[in-house]
Scaffold this active site. Structure first.
Site, PDB file in Angstrom:
ATOM      1  N   HIS A 209       0.611  -0.895   0.137  1.00  0.00           N
ATOM      2  CA  HIS A 209      -0.243  -0.336   0.349  1.00  0.00           C
ATOM      3  C   HIS A 209       1.150   1.129  -0.512  1.00  0.00           C
ATOM      4  O   HIS A 209       0.329   2.337   0.588  1.00  0.00           O
ATOM      5  CB  HIS A 209      -0.765  -0.513   1.160  1.00  0.00           C
ATOM      6  CG  HIS A 209      -1.166  -1.152   1.435  1.00  0.00           C
ATOM      7  ND1 HIS A 209      -3.184  -1.525   0.609  1.00  0.00           N
ATOM      8  CD2 HIS A 209      -1.572  -2.294   1.924  1.00  0.00           C
ATOM      9  CE1 HIS A 209      -4.175  -2.598   1.044  1.00  0.00           C
ATOM     10  NE2 HIS A 209      -2.869  -3.011   1.984  1.00  0.00           N
ATOM     11  N   SER A 330      16.775  20.315 -16.086  1.00  0.00           N
ATOM     12  CA  SER A 330      15.091  21.402 -16.484  1.00  0.00           C
ATOM     13  C   SER A 330      15.811  22.452 -16.832  1.00  0.00           C
ATOM     14  O   SER A 330      16.774  23.119 -17.244  1.00  0.00           O
ATOM     15  CB  SER A 330      14.863  22.074 -15.158  1.00  0.00           C
ATOM     16  OG  SER A 330      14.022  23.150 -15.683  1.00  0.00           O
ATOM     17  N   LYS A 336      18.134  21.028 -11.487  1.00  0.00           N
ATOM     18  CA  LYS A 336      16.945  19.295 -11.446  1.00  0.00           C
ATOM     19  C   LYS A 336      17.993  18.517 -11.940  1.00  0.00           C
ATOM     20  O   LYS A 336      19.348  18.360 -12.812  1.00  0.00           O
ATOM     21  CB  LYS A 336      15.663  19.818 -12.470  1.00  0.00           C
ATOM     22  CG  LYS A 336      14.862  20.386 -11.670  1.00  0.00           C
ATOM     23  CD  LYS A 336      14.323  20.148 -10.484  1.00  0.00           C
ATOM     24  CE  LYS A 336      13.786  19.136 -10.730  1.00  0.00           C
ATOM     25  NZ  LYS A 336      12.296  19.672 -11.643  1.00  0.00           N
TER      26      LYS A 336
END
Length: 514
Positions: A209, A330, A336
């Protein structure tokens, strides 16, 4: 006045019409001083232009050529030329069979085979002129063969239809594609096993989960994907077995009264046997449905791997770092470093599943036997194969260029009470029913939550305040390292079990432990 309004409307809409493909709209050129007139003679010119087209190989009973719009809409040469090698293979086998059965002479056979060899060389050199007016790969090659060798080429289509021809070509192409995909699957398995060998003993949180559940060895997790890929390869190879039957000689749908030998052509092309039913041979596409279904399951497995690694590469997890060689940046945020290849693996799985859905919908309402709708089966298959090959290749490339951040993972391990189930097993070994053990450990975890500590941090007195069954030996079951040692069932994440799994895959993939 009406004419003025019409001209104004035409001026406004002309950019739209001019953007359409030519068959939809042909502008009329007129003098600015003359009214718009469509002359009868323009139709006769069009008729003359149509009559000047090459006569189709099937055109004997037709008095008119197809229009440009129909020709453009119905052609398939723009994509089915990918089948050229398999089409020539089928023609070679067919010509050899026709000669042995006395339906053509040995001289005609030899002439045909030499012509086919030359056409194949021209195609591979990029010198072959693919013509839309010849519709598809079969007619292009046959017409070119006729241009090249003359009358003998006209005998090649004896006891053969484009219906059984395309099914034969397509099965041969799909058979080769399966072999290529299976090889790529093995390459990815090798990359994952090597990654497992590099990270021996590294414990990571196991999730259900997307919540922390139990500790597992990273090797165990990586080998889970190796197992899935093995089933993917197995599905493809099973599909190949069912696919490997020859339609050639089924003709249009009913077979032929000519004395052909379908077993000879089947054997020559490496098929198991000819297909038993001529209608089934030309009309069914379950072999491509099964193929694309297998590809889709593989794509889903790769997408799940991509999802996991994208999460693990995030700052929040920080469990792995891809090298610069498999990352992108990016355009606006200079800091990034994105795991884009695996994001695209995740995204491209949608294309592979979509290709399967396209084929399912295409086939769902077709009557027997062949229908022209089936021309639409090629592009989804070609796209599925190209996409899944790319996904497998880049996944292997990514696996070869990532590092697991062992210190970050170890620091993150204490959170989540990953040893709780192992503690319940301890109580079971003490003779406590599992449901009672589950309750006791649940209360122990609640106690830890209130104290903001881990199970292994509790004193024996604190544990015994919850259950007097706890004794000094409980600490041999607490902590992720101890928990891992307690797993012993076949296929579990215990060290010995995982080592055995690794031994199996090292041997199967012909690798070395070093």
């Amino acid at each position: 006045m009406i004419m003025d309004s019409f001209l104004a409307y035409s001026a406004e809409t002309m950019p739209f019409f001019s953007s359409l493909p030519k068959p939809f709209f042909t502008p009329i050129i007129r003098s600015p001083n003359l009214p718009v007139v469509v002359h009868r003679r323009s139709f006769s010119v069009a008729a003359l232009q149509m009559s000047s087209k090459e006569v189709k190989l099937w055109g004997g009973r037709f008095e008119e050529s197809v229009t440009d719009a129909v020709e453009k809409f119905t052609e398939s040469i723009s994509f089915d030329k990918a089948l050229y090698k398999h089409d020539i293979m089928g023609s070679r086998a067919h010509a050899a069979m026709l000669a042995r059965q006395g339906l053509i002479t040995d001289s005609d056979r030899d002439t045909i085979l030499k012509g086919l060899d030359e056409i194949e060389r021209q195609i591979e050199r990029g010198e072959f002129a693919w013509r839309t007016d010849r519709e598809d790969v079969h007619m292009n090659i046959e017409a070119a063969l006729t241009d090249l060798v003359g009358e003998p080429a006209k005998k090649l289509h004896t006891a053969r239809s484009r219906n059984d021809q395309v099914c034969t070509d397509f099965r041969l192409w799909c058979r080769d594609a399966i072999d290529a995909i299976a090889l790529r699957i093995k390459h990815l398995q090798v990359s994952l096993v090597k990654l497992a060998l590099k990270n021996e003993g590294l414990i990571v949180p196991g999730y259900t989960h997307l919540q922390r559940a139990q500790p597992v060895l990273l090797q165990h997790l990586l080998l889970a994907y190796v197992e899935q890929l093995e089933r993917d390869a197995s599905r493809l190879l099973d599909c190949r077995v069912r696919m490997n039957f020859c339609p050639l000689g089924a003709c249009a749908l009913a077979g032929t009264g000519l004395p052909i030998d379908r077993f000879m052509t089947s054997e020559a092309l490496g098929f198991t046997a000819p297909m038993r039913n001529s209608i089934d041979a030309v009309s069914d596409r379950d072999f491509v449905l099964e193929f694309l279904s297998a590809n889709s399951i593989t794509a889903i497995h790769l997408s799940r791997l991509g999802e996991e690694w994208v999460l693990w590469a995030s700052e929040e997890f920080g469990f792995l770092t891809p090298s610069d060689s498999v990352s992108t940046g990016s355009s606006i945020m200079p800091q990034k470093k994105n795991p884009d290849p695996m994001e695209l693996v995740r995204g491209k799985s949608a294309r592979v599943v979509g290709d399967l859905v396209s084929l399912l919908v295409l086939c769902k309402g077709l009557p027997h036997a062949y229908n022209r709708d089936l021309q639409e089966d090629k592009e989804p298959v070609f796209d599925s194969v190209k996409t899944i090959m790319g996904m497998l290749e880049v996944s292997a490339e990514f696996a070869d260029n990532i590092t697991f951040n062992q210190e970050r993972i170890r620091n993150a391990l204490p959170a989540g009470h990953l040893d709780a189930t192992t503690l319940a097993d301890y109580l079971v070994k003490k003779g406590i029913p599992f449901r009672t053990s589950h309750d006791i450990v649940g209360r122990s975890v609640a106690f830890c939550v209130s104290r903001k500590c881990q199970l292994q941090d509790l004193s024996l007195a604190e544990l015994r305040s919850i259950s007097t069954v706890f004794d000094e030996d409980v600490y041999e079951f607490l902590g992720v390292e101890n928990a891992i040692k307690k797993f012993s069932s076949y296929g579990s994440t215990g060290s010995e079990c995982v080592s055995s799994q690794l031994d199996y895959w090292v041997a199967k993939l012909d690798l070395s432990r070093k």
